[in-house]
Design an enzyme around this catalytic site. Sequence first.
Site, PDB file in Angstrom:
ATOM      1  CG  ASP A 199      -1.667   1.382   1.483  1.00 14.83           C
ATOM      2  OD1 ASP A 199      -2.242   1.763   0.381  1.00 14.83           O
ATOM      3  OD2 ASP A 199      -1.311   1.389   2.710  1.00 14.83           O
TER       4      ASP A 199
ATOM      5  CG  ASP B  41      -1.002   8.666   1.871  1.00 11.19           C
ATOM      6  OD1 ASP B  41      -0.355   9.492   1.512  1.00 11.19           O
ATOM      7  OD2 ASP B  41      -2.264   9.282   2.915  1.00 11.19           O
TER       8      ASP B  41
ATOM      9  CG  ASP C 146      -2.201   2.947   6.516  1.00 16.75           C
ATOM     10  OD1 ASP C 146      -2.520   2.125   5.369  1.00 16.75           O
ATOM     11  OD2 ASP C 146      -2.639   4.233   6.125  1.00 16.75           O
TER      12      ASP C 146
HETATM   13  N1  PLP Z   1      -8.658   7.970  -2.387  1.00 17.39           N
HETATM   14  C1  PLP Z   1      -7.707   8.764  -2.345  1.00 17.39           C
HETATM   15  C2  PLP Z   1      -8.264   9.268  -3.167  1.00 17.39           C
HETATM   16  C3  PLP Z   1      -6.402   9.303  -1.526  1.00 17.39           C
HETATM   17  O1  PLP Z   1      -6.683  10.508  -1.883  1.00 17.39           O
HETATM   18  C4  PLP Z   1      -6.283   8.629  -1.063  1.00 17.39           C
HETATM   19  C5  PLP Z   1      -4.525   8.815  -0.235  1.00 17.39           C
HETATM   20  O2  PLP Z   1      -4.317   9.517   0.000  1.00 17.39           O
HETATM   21  C6  PLP Z   1      -6.547   6.919  -0.847  1.00 17.39           C
HETATM   22  C7  PLP Z   1      -6.914   5.970  -0.880  1.00 17.39           C
HETATM   23  C8  PLP Z   1      -5.576   6.084   0.175  1.00 17.39           C
HETATM   24  O3  PLP Z   1      -5.011   5.758  -1.051  1.00 17.39           O
HETATM   25  P1  PLP Z   1      -3.959   4.069  -0.434  1.00 17.39           P
HETATM   26  O4  PLP Z   1      -4.849   2.936  -0.772  1.00 17.39           O
HETATM   27  O5  PLP Z   1      -2.106   4.360  -1.191  1.00 17.39           O
HETATM   28  O6  PLP Z   1      -3.601   4.155   0.831  1.00 17.39           O
HETATM   29 CA    CA Z   2      -2.896   3.331   3.148  1.00 19.23          CA
END
Ligand code: PLP
Ligand code: CA
Length: 310
Positions: free
Chosen positions: A27, A29, A249
């Site tokens: 993953d 973020d 996370d």
């Molecule tokens: N959706 C959007 C629009 C986001 O900006 C984010 C994180 O920045 C996510 C979903 C979650 O992303 P991830 O699956 O990488 O945590």
């Molecule tokens: Ca994440």
Amino acid sequence: GSARRCLRLEPAAAREVLGAADTLLFDCDGVLWRGDAAVAGAPAVLSRLQARAKRLCYVTNNSSRTRDAYAEKLRRLGFPPAEPRQVFGSAYCAARYLSRALPPDAAAYVLGSAALSAELRAVGVPHLGPGPAALPGPGPADWSRAPLDPAVRAVLVGFDEHFCYAKLCQALRYLQRGGPDCLLVGTNRDHRLPLEGGATIPGTGCLVKAVEMAAEREAFIIGKPSRYIFDCVASEFKIEPARTIMVGDRLDTDILMGNNCGLTTLLTLTGVTTLEEVKGHQESDCPSRKSLVPDYYVDSIADLLPALED
Ligand code: PLP
Ligand code: CA
């Protein structure tokens, strides 16, 4: 049910767990970076993993960036070079889904970003809708008479900062016109997005829910915890679930998908989840809560570094 226990992954066990794996799904973020800053030590860990010939893939529910943009961000933050084909974003995977599920020449009505539009264009799915709504008149009565494109056979809902009532009207009209022959697809159901400094904003799940509520039907979901996004990875690379680690996370997306797909699951505490939440699920008797419990946790993926030293 299985008695899931979440163990802190100490260096000795980490050596063993990483040694048994040939693929890691990350993953983004909350694991590799927070906003625009890399998690300290994360680039070094990924470089070591790559040097050990581990396959690295990036699996993100964020539909507002293209695969190319993720490859570029990884490069900019000092991570080892990644090909766009190693990146599985919910925008790309949604485009891939529609390119297979839609009849030839059928189009999609899209609530989403320029990035979602770019991924649809890249796989040749005709579409309309991204950007601010074109209002045909001043009020809802006018919007319900806006022209409908005869080619539309799907409504796709992603992160859309221009989401509005007029678009919701249009989505419902396409879904009512097509009935079950009009697909309803959501990129992901994340209900909130954390911002730097602890604030949160509503996530794409809120927009998907609005369309589902209006249409009285459930969307097909592309992103985690849906198995579809994992199937995309497994169709691109030869994946053995027992030799694959999902690092995330978030319990109800990353960890649930990993557990449902037979992967080893590793939670990092650099993102949205606390250890108290894990303990709550672990001590519960409810099977659906047990499936949110990861196999292992670390405070940060930087904690894996000692296990990767020679
Ligand atoms: N959706 C959007 C629009 C986001 O900006 C984010 C994180 O920045 C996510 C979903 C979650 O992303 P991830 O699956 O990488 O945590
Ligand atoms: Ca994440």
